[in-house]
Design an enzyme around this catalytic site. Structure first.
Site, PDB file in Angstrom:
ATOM      1  N   CYS A  47       3.151   8.590   2.089  1.00 51.99           N
ATOM      2  CA  CYS A  47       2.043   8.937   1.184  1.00 51.99           C
ATOM      3  C   CYS A  47       2.442   8.657  -0.266  1.00 51.99           C
ATOM      4  O   CYS A  47       1.646   8.151  -1.058  1.00 51.99           O
ATOM      5  CB  CYS A  47       1.672  10.403   1.325  1.00 51.99           C
ATOM      6  SG  CYS A  47       1.101  10.884   2.967  1.00 51.99           S
ATOM      7  N   CYS A  49       5.158  13.989   2.304  1.00 53.73           N
ATOM      8  CA  CYS A  49       5.069  12.768   3.111  1.00 53.73           C
ATOM      9  C   CYS A  49       5.578  11.556   2.328  1.00 53.73           C
ATOM     10  O   CYS A  49       4.966  11.156   1.335  1.00 53.73           O
ATOM     11  CB  CYS A  49       3.611  12.569   3.532  1.00 53.73           C
ATOM     12  SG  CYS A  49       3.234  10.977   4.254  1.00 53.73           S
TER      13      CYS A  49
END
Length: 175
Positions: free
Chosen positions: A97, A94
């Protein structure tokens, strides 16, 4: 053109060095005519490479959680100590993230949040914890005031201002 190259590849497998050199030159010519294709392929390979690298540990006072049982124990421990618990649900693949991870580590070190514990859960390694917390997207931050007994404040997405606001709201509940 690709079919022609495939047939030529079969011929080259049994050919000599000159045929191999001619085959490689045909690829060079192909990409010379299509430089954007070559650039696109290079970028795709780079993105694939970077997406498979794990998020580095950025320090801070962040505890990694590897299962639902560890998550529940950490939340109950925080409740007993009358602390808020902030949980970052993330994935190595991600991009957002990876961007917010250093900010989350810095947040865990701020003096204003001494009465909070900071946890992180890799959803690919601890799917049971992700399902337990009903996480739908990454990154998701959940801020708990009273362990597993309360409905947590939830922030979906990489917005540290919203995470701080949720944490501040939860810290007021503890007073």
């Amino acid at each position: 053109m690709f079919e022609e190259i495939g047939y030529r590849l079969e011929a080259i497998m049994s050919a000599d060095f000159e045929d191999l050199q001619e085959y490689l030159q045909s690829w060079v010519d192909f990409f010379r005519k299509r430089p954007t294709l070559l650039l696109s392929l290079g970028m795709m390979m780079y993105r694939l490479y970077t997406s498979t690298r794990p998020i580095p540990d950025h320090g801070g006072n962040v505890q990694a959680i590897n299962s639902k049982e560890e998550l529940v124990a950490a939340l109950e421990s925080a409740a007993k100590e009358k602390k808020a618990a902030v949980v970052d649900f993330y994935a190595d693949w991600c991009g957002p993230c990876k961007q917010i991870a250093p900010d989350y580590a810095r947040l865990s070190e701020e003096g204003a949040y001494k009465r909070a514990i900071f946890l992180k859960v890799n959803v690919d390694k601890a799917r049971d914890a992700m399902q337990y917390a009903e996480v739908q997207c990454m990154p998701t931050f959940k801020v708990y005031a009273k362990g597993t007994k309360d409905a947590p404040e939830t922030v979906e997405g990489a917005d540290m201002k919203q995470v701080k606001a949720a944490l501040d709201k939860t810290m007021k509940k503890l007073k």
